[in-house]
Write an enzyme that holds these catalytic residues in place. Structure first.
Site, PDB file in Angstrom:
ATOM      1  N   CYS A  51     -22.738  18.617 -44.796  1.00 29.95           N
ATOM      2  CA  CYS A  51     -23.475  17.568 -46.019  1.00 29.95           C
ATOM      3  C   CYS A  51     -23.754  16.463 -44.892  1.00 29.95           C
ATOM      4  O   CYS A  51     -24.737  15.512 -45.344  1.00 29.95           O
ATOM      5  CB  CYS A  51     -22.438  17.137 -47.018  1.00 29.95           C
ATOM      6  SG  CYS A  51     -20.840  16.912 -46.752  1.00 29.95           S
ATOM      7  N   ASN A  52     -23.119  15.944 -43.709  1.00 31.14           N
ATOM      8  CA  ASN A  52     -23.463  14.748 -42.853  1.00 31.14           C
ATOM      9  C   ASN A  52     -24.350  15.110 -41.590  1.00 31.14           C
ATOM     10  O   ASN A  52     -24.761  14.231 -41.302  1.00 31.14           O
ATOM     11  CB  ASN A  52     -22.184  14.222 -42.680  1.00 31.14           C
ATOM     12  CG  ASN A  52     -21.510  13.474 -43.983  1.00 31.14           C
ATOM     13  OD1 ASN A  52     -22.391  13.019 -44.725  1.00 31.14           O
ATOM     14  ND2 ASN A  52     -20.022  13.587 -43.895  1.00 31.14           N
ATOM     15  N   HIS A 100     -21.645  14.946 -26.764  1.00 29.57           N
ATOM     16  CA  HIS A 100     -21.895  14.817 -28.250  1.00 29.57           C
ATOM     17  C   HIS A 100     -21.019  15.824 -28.943  1.00 29.57           C
ATOM     18  O   HIS A 100     -20.291  15.591 -29.906  1.00 29.57           O
ATOM     19  CB  HIS A 100     -23.245  14.904 -28.433  1.00 29.57           C
ATOM     20  CG  HIS A 100     -23.741  15.047 -29.904  1.00 29.57           C
ATOM     21  ND1 HIS A 100     -23.725  13.639 -30.568  1.00 29.57           N
ATOM     22  CD2 HIS A 100     -24.074  16.031 -30.838  1.00 29.57           C
ATOM     23  CE1 HIS A 100     -24.154  14.101 -31.938  1.00 29.57           C
ATOM     24  NE2 HIS A 100     -24.401  15.430 -32.124  1.00 29.57           N
ATOM     25  N   SER A 110     -17.719  11.722 -37.292  1.00 29.85           N
ATOM     26  CA  SER A 110     -17.749  11.785 -38.708  1.00 29.85           C
ATOM     27  C   SER A 110     -17.824  10.385 -39.427  1.00 29.85           C
ATOM     28  O   SER A 110     -17.334   9.602 -38.760  1.00 29.85           O
ATOM     29  CB  SER A 110     -16.503  12.636 -39.255  1.00 29.85           C
ATOM     30  OG  SER A 110     -16.530  13.871 -38.370  1.00 29.85           O
ATOM     31  N   GLN A 121     -15.591  23.513 -39.797  1.00 28.23           N
ATOM     32  CA  GLN A 121     -17.175  23.797 -39.913  1.00 28.23           C
ATOM     33  C   GLN A 121     -17.773  24.228 -38.696  1.00 28.23           C
ATOM     34  O   GLN A 121     -18.591  25.070 -38.874  1.00 28.23           O
ATOM     35  CB  GLN A 121     -17.676  22.626 -40.484  1.00 28.23           C
ATOM     36  CG  GLN A 121     -17.295  22.187 -41.838  1.00 28.23           C
ATOM     37  CD  GLN A 121     -17.724  20.718 -42.607  1.00 28.23           C
ATOM     38  OE1 GLN A 121     -17.663  19.836 -41.679  1.00 28.23           O
ATOM     39  NE2 GLN A 121     -18.100  20.523 -43.650  1.00 28.23           N
ATOM     40  N   GLY A 190      -4.542   7.090 -69.975  1.00 30.22           N
ATOM     41  CA  GLY A 190      -5.922   6.876 -69.963  1.00 30.22           C
ATOM     42  C   GLY A 190      -6.641   8.288 -69.142  1.00 30.22           C
ATOM     43  O   GLY A 190      -6.124   9.194 -69.245  1.00 30.22           O
ATOM     44  N   ALA A 191      -7.660   7.729 -68.546  1.00 28.49           N
ATOM     45  CA  ALA A 191      -8.402   8.731 -67.679  1.00 28.49           C
ATOM     46  C   ALA A 191      -9.332   8.183 -66.824  1.00 28.49           C
ATOM     47  O   ALA A 191      -9.455   6.920 -66.781  1.00 28.49           O
ATOM     48  CB  ALA A 191      -9.225   9.816 -68.902  1.00 28.49           C
ATOM     49  N   GLY A 192      -9.838   9.113 -65.990  1.00 27.89           N
ATOM     50  CA  GLY A 192     -10.915   8.488 -64.680  1.00 27.89           C
ATOM     51  C   GLY A 192     -10.720   9.462 -63.565  1.00 27.89           C
ATOM     52  O   GLY A 192      -9.914  10.358 -63.413  1.00 27.89           O
ATOM     53  N   GLU A 193     -11.739   9.187 -62.884  1.00 31.58           N
ATOM     54  CA  GLU A 193     -11.909  10.151 -61.605  1.00 31.58           C
ATOM     55  C   GLU A 193     -10.766  10.080 -60.921  1.00 31.58           C
ATOM     56  O   GLU A 193      -9.904  10.960 -60.206  1.00 31.58           O
ATOM     57  CB  GLU A 193     -13.241   9.655 -60.942  1.00 31.58           C
ATOM     58  CG  GLU A 193     -13.918  10.692 -60.050  1.00 31.58           C
ATOM     59  CD  GLU A 193     -14.970  10.359 -59.374  1.00 31.58           C
ATOM     60  OE1 GLU A 193     -15.853   9.563 -59.971  1.00 31.58           O
ATOM     61  OE2 GLU A 193     -14.990  10.312 -57.790  1.00 31.58           O
ATOM     62  N   MET A 194     -10.238   8.748 -60.457  1.00 30.03           N
ATOM     63  CA  MET A 194      -9.465   8.576 -59.476  1.00 30.03           C
ATOM     64  C   MET A 194      -7.909   9.027 -60.113  1.00 30.03           C
ATOM     65  O   MET A 194      -7.057   9.655 -59.113  1.00 30.03           O
ATOM     66  CB  MET A 194      -9.068   6.849 -59.286  1.00 30.03           C
ATOM     67  CG  MET A 194      -7.950   6.477 -58.359  1.00 30.03           C
ATOM     68  SD  MET A 194      -8.706   6.770 -56.580  1.00 30.03           S
ATOM     69  CE  MET A 194      -9.774   5.397 -56.423  1.00 30.03           C
TER      70      MET A 194
END
Lengths: 431, 280
Positions: A51-52, A100, A110, A121, A190-194
């Site tokens: 992806c990078n 490289h 990275s 990868q 509560g909730a949340g991504e983290m």
């Protein structure tokens, strides 16, 4: 040694461009075959696509305009106009390619230095190239060495040490309070991504029992279902608090939800077994005085971020060390590689000189038909001895010299002096 | 004569092994690849073995349990401590515990090295009875368990401090989790307390029947100190069972109780005067 790299990464191109150039793992085999067919024969190529970054590592015969050839290949594989890609591509040759690749494989290039994924990868990319038969001896040697370098850097520097994500730092603290997470209860408030990330990390380390609470009961039920836990109504929060071994709190409340007295009661009810609180809410859910209680271990988002930053800084320090190692390994590899070339050069030198010997010998012998068998042999031996003696010193110099950087020049010098070609045959056929 | 040479050899060999194991244990904290925990344990075990034979030799030669003077007491204490640690290690392998205990053991062995007496002096008759031997043996095993428990309590407090400081330091990573340390502490006190209790009982029987400590043996400083120590550990047990305190306070209490163990073991001999005194 015609080694080349052509590519884009997260520093040279924005994500929109990288997306267009990326090659999924399904398509990788086709891409390798396409490249192999489009490039001159005896080329070797490996493709890395994450992806990078998207990179083409190739070994091309002399005299090919590598930059052009590879860019054209990439553009036509993706059916993109050249001009769209050109501004974002970087191109390295020879020694720079080795350096490289070593950097990339060791995660020094990275986005998060020291990350562990990139090695896998690159290995995967290499295996695909082996399967598609698009890589050859040179690239194989180079890639295998890069894996060794990555491993050495990982083990002799601290580049991969120290957690750099908030969730993993939180879980590390949790594991130093509780050894075995499988019999502990995690309370998700509560909730949340983290907070869900923290939960997932904990579950990955064995946690099974989850309680979920949310101002919106439906949301609590949803999460409880997702994590095979139990949903409870928000107003019952304080009743269930004593059951929490690890509390992950991230409500949207603008005020504190939990105060020291809640925990004093809870601790008493749970017979003083410790509680870890991960308070990722901003503003905080848990009053900071709670952390002063005996048996409570409270970590808010700032505490966790501080640890992450400290670890990042440590990694940066290690980066210097690692880059030095890469430099040394690159030099070593270059002379090793040149050393590989010494063998064929020595062989070609021998062949070339012995060929001259044979030709001249035949010329003379054909002019002396009256010689006896023994006399013919003696002359033959004479020519052999002369040529071998002449060859002995240069051969030795080539062998030992090839091992250090001086050797690179000796090999080139010998090739030039005796007109030996890259493939090894003598280009001097004059009599 | 030969026996004496054997004794000297075995004792010094044991101390040498302890020394190596202590060095390795410290080294494994700093350079775990060069100084392995397994090697440290192995050397500790070899030291233990050497000293076991050392004590057996003295036992066979003298006909009585060779824990009758300060030197032998110290040596046996170290031996018992290491033996208990190795046993605990089988259930809870804790490299960091080794890094604490083994160097401590080295310190004590060093002291005992200077006190070494090549010939076991003939002990007075009072120290030859069965009750006395049982008393001494059990007491030392109790001491050893309490010592390892003390080490784990100390480590608990260190880890607690690190966690409250909210920094993932090297120390935090090296030390085990609070849960494990607390469990080890509990285990050891659970083993040590019954042993110590039986030791006291045996001691009372011996003191009463042998008059070795005189008619007022209840007033002997060591006896009083032992009882106080016993009470402290009993309190610790009770507090744990009724869950009145958090882990940190229990760790503190363990340390205080251990301070009394040390006083009972060494302090009463060196500081106060009394019939236990001749155990020098």
């Amino acid at each position: 040694m015609p080694l080349h790299v052509l590519g884009i990464n997260h520093e040279s191109a924005p994500v929109e461009v990288r997306e267009k150039v990326a090659i999924s793992s399904f398509k990788l085999k086709d891409a390798l075959t396409f490249f192999k067919q489009s490039l001159p024969p005896s080329s070797e190529v490996v493709l890395i696509s994450t992806c990078n970054r998207v990179e083409i590592i190739a070994f091309l015969p002399e005299g090919v305009n590598a930059r052009e050839a590879l860019t054209n290949c990439l553009a036509s594989f993706h059916q993109l106009p050249l001009e769209e890609l050109k501004p974002f591509l970087y191109h390295y040759e020879e020694k720079e390619v080795v350096e490289h690749l070593f950097k990339v494989t060791s995660s020094l290039d990275s986005m998060v230095v020291g990350e562990a994924e990139i090695l896998g990868q690159v290995k995967e990319a290499y295996l695909q190239a082996l399967e598609a038969d698009s890589s050859g001896k040179s690239l194989n040697t180079l890639f295998q060495r890069s894996f060794g370098v990555a491993k050495a850097i990982r083990s002799s520097t601290e580049i991969g040490q120290g957690r750099v994500s908030v969730a993993s730092v939180a879980v590390d603290f949790a594991e130093k309070v509780f050894q075995d997470l499988s019999d502990k209860v995690i309370f998700l408030l509560g909730a949340g991504e983290m907070s869900e990330l923290c939960l997932k990390h904990l579950m990955a380390r064995g946690a099974k029992s989850i309680i979920v609470s949310n101002r919106t009961y439906a949301k609590a039920e949803e999460l409880a279902f997702m994590y095979s836990g139990k949903a409870i109504r928000f107003d019952l929060l304080y009743d269930y608090l004593p059951q929490a071994d690890i509390l992950i709190s991230s409500t949207a409340s603008p005020h504190y939800v939990l105060y020291p007295e809640h925990f004093q009661k809870a601790l008493h009810q749970r017979r003083f077994r410790p509680i870890i609180i991960i308070d990722i809410a901003v503003p905080r859910d848990v009053h900071p005085d709670v952390g002063k209680l005996d048996g409570i271990y409270l970590y808010d988002i700032d505490d966790l971020k501080q640890v992450v930053e400290k670890n990042f800084t440590e990694r940066q320090k290690e980066l210097e060390k690692a880059l030095t190692m890469v430099e040394q390994e690159t030099l070593k590899f270059m002379s090793f590689y040149k050393g590989l070339q010494a063998g064929p050069v020595i062989k070609n030198l021998h062949e070339s000189l012995h060929q001259i010997r044979q030709e001249e010998l035949q010329k003379t012998l054909s002019k002396l038909p009256s010689l006896s068998e023994k006399e013919r042999q003696e002359i033959e031996y004479l020519t052999e001895r002369i040529v071998n003696k002449i060859l002995s010193q240069p051969s030795r110099a080539l062998k030992t010299g090839a091992k250090d950087t001086k050797g690179l020049h000796i090999i080139e010098a010998v090739k030039a002096l005796f007109g030996l070609k890259e493939g090894g045959e003598s280009s001097s056929e004059e009599k | 004569m030969m026996v004496h040479i054997l004794e000297i050899l075995l004792f010094h060999m044991g101390v040498a092994f302890y020394l190596l194991s202590g060095a390795w244990a410290l080294g494994s904290l700093l350079r775990p690849k060069k100084f392995t925990y397994t090697a440290a344990k192995l050397m500790a075990a070899l030291g233990c073995l050497s000293h076991l034979f050392f004590f057996l030799t003295r036992l066979i030669e003298g006909g009585y349990l060779p824990i009758t003077n300060l030197f032998e007491s110290l040596a046996f204490f170290v031996w018992a401590g290491i033996a208990v640690y190795l046993l605990v290690d089988r259930s809870y392998p804790l490299p960091s515990l080794a890094s604490f205990l083994l160097p401590l053991a080295v310190l004590f062995s060093f002291v005992s090295l200077f006190l070494f007496k090549p010939q076991s002096p003939v002990a007075p008759d009072e120290l030859r009875g069965y009750w006395f031997s049982i008393h001494v043996l059990l007491a030392f095993m109790g001491y050893a368990a309490f010592t390892v428990g003390f080490a784990s309590a100390l480590m608990y407090l260190l880890q607690e401090w690190q966690l409250k400081a909210k920094m993932d330091s090297g120390l935090m990573k090296a030390l085990p989790s609070l849960e494990v340390l607390d469990r080890v502490n509990l285990r050891l006190v659970s083993i040590g307390f019954p042993l110590f209790t039986m030791a006291l009982v045996a001691g009372f029987v011996w003191a009463h029947s042998s008059y070795a400590l005189g008619p007022n043996w209840e007033r002997d400083p060591k006896v009083i100190s032992s009882v106080v120590t016993w009470l402290l550990y009993a309190a610790l047990f009770h507090i744990r069972r009724t869950s009145q305190l958090a882990g940190k306070k229990i760790a503190y209490l363990t340390i205080v109780a251990f301070a009394f163990v040390l006083f009972t073991f060494l302090g009463t001999n060196l500081i106060l005067k009394g019939p236990h005194q001749y155990l020098m």
